[in-house]
Design an enzyme around this catalytic site. Structure first.
Site, PDB file in Angstrom:
ATOM      1  N   GLU A 133      -3.143 -28.771 -19.047  1.00  0.00           N
ATOM      2  CA  GLU A 133      -3.266 -28.375 -17.653  1.00  0.00           C
ATOM      3  C   GLU A 133      -4.831 -28.630 -17.603  1.00  0.00           C
ATOM      4  OE1 GLU A 133      -4.431 -25.035 -20.631  1.00  0.00           O
ATOM      5  OE2 GLU A 133      -2.945 -26.724 -20.542  1.00  0.00           O
ATOM      6  N   HIS A 193      -3.643 -28.734 -24.624  1.00  0.00           N
ATOM      7  CA  HIS A 193      -3.781 -28.251 -23.168  1.00  0.00           C
ATOM      8  C   HIS A 193      -3.610 -29.255 -22.072  1.00  0.00           C
ATOM      9  CE1 HIS A 193      -5.409 -24.347 -23.978  1.00  0.00           C
ATOM     10  NE2 HIS A 193      -5.967 -24.855 -25.309  1.00  0.00           N
ATOM     11  N   CYS A 249      -0.411 -24.280 -26.340  1.00  0.00           N
ATOM     12  CA  CYS A 249      -1.370 -23.799 -27.342  1.00  0.00           C
ATOM     13  C   CYS A 249      -0.942 -22.183 -27.765  1.00  0.00           C
ATOM     14  CB  CYS A 249      -3.026 -23.782 -26.916  1.00  0.00           C
ATOM     15  SG  CYS A 249      -4.053 -23.733 -27.917  1.00  0.00           S
TER      16      CYS A 249
END
Length: 194
Positions: free
Chosen positions: A179, A177, A85
């Site tokens: 994660e 994202h 990002c």
């Protein structure tokens, strides 16, 4: 026995904790990178999501103490670096309509906030053949979009809106994202680049 690699995660702001947790779940050693000396001894670096203009301001300040210049040097020496990002914005050589500070390492052009403001955050399945047959659930939060890539850049994932994942040699960019989802395949892919 293979020596475990140490993955640095730039901890200035953003989702650095989530990246560290994901990497540790995969058995990797991690290091929270906040100072120039924290870059010593790492085998790869993740630049997480956050606010790119805030990080760009830090880059120009004395507080950075050469950390961004060192990242540029490490990249030129082949250190695998992944930007998610906001991190993809910092990696980009070009940002549409912006002169904000950046590392400028990857031959890509990005458009900031291409998916709209935070209230339009979304989850979109992304076909990424390098990760296998199953789509990867991309989480887009004020996400940029890769609009142009250079000849040496491999497009790994795209949607109707444009490119969302790309690689150039030792550099990886995802505008989403990885994660924050249970799927660790993008992190595994990055570890395979070391």
């Amino acid at each position: 026995m293979t020596e475990k690699k140490t993955i640095g995660v730039l901890g200035i702001q953003g989702d650095f904790r989530e990246h560290i947790e994901k990497l540790r779940s995969l058995g990797a050693h991690t290091k929270d990178v906040r100072h120039l000396s924290d870059l010593d001894g790492i085998d790869a670096l993740i630049i997480p999501g956050g606010e790119s203009t805030a990080v760009a301001i830090v880059e120009k300040s004395d507080a950075a103490h050469g950390i961004f210049e060192k990242i540029r040097e490490l990249s030129e020496n082949g250190l695998p670096i992944w930007g998610t990002c906001m991190g993809s914005i910092l990696l980009a050589k070009n940002i549409e309509g912006s002169a904000q500070g950046r590392l400028g390492l990857m031959d890509i052009t990005v458009r900031r906030n291409a998916f709209g403001p935070q209230r339009f955050s979304s989850e979109i399945p992304i076909p990424i053949p390098a990760l296998g047959e199953a789509d990867f659930l991309g989480v887009f939060i004020r996400a940029p979009l890769i609009t142009i890539v250079g000849n040496s850049v491999d497009v790994l994932g795209k949607l109707d809106q444009g490119i969302v994942m790309a690689r150039e040699k030792n550099l990886l960019a995802t505008v989403f994202h990885p994660e924050v989802v249970d799927d660790a395949r993008v992190h595994e892919y990055f570890l395979s680049m070391i």
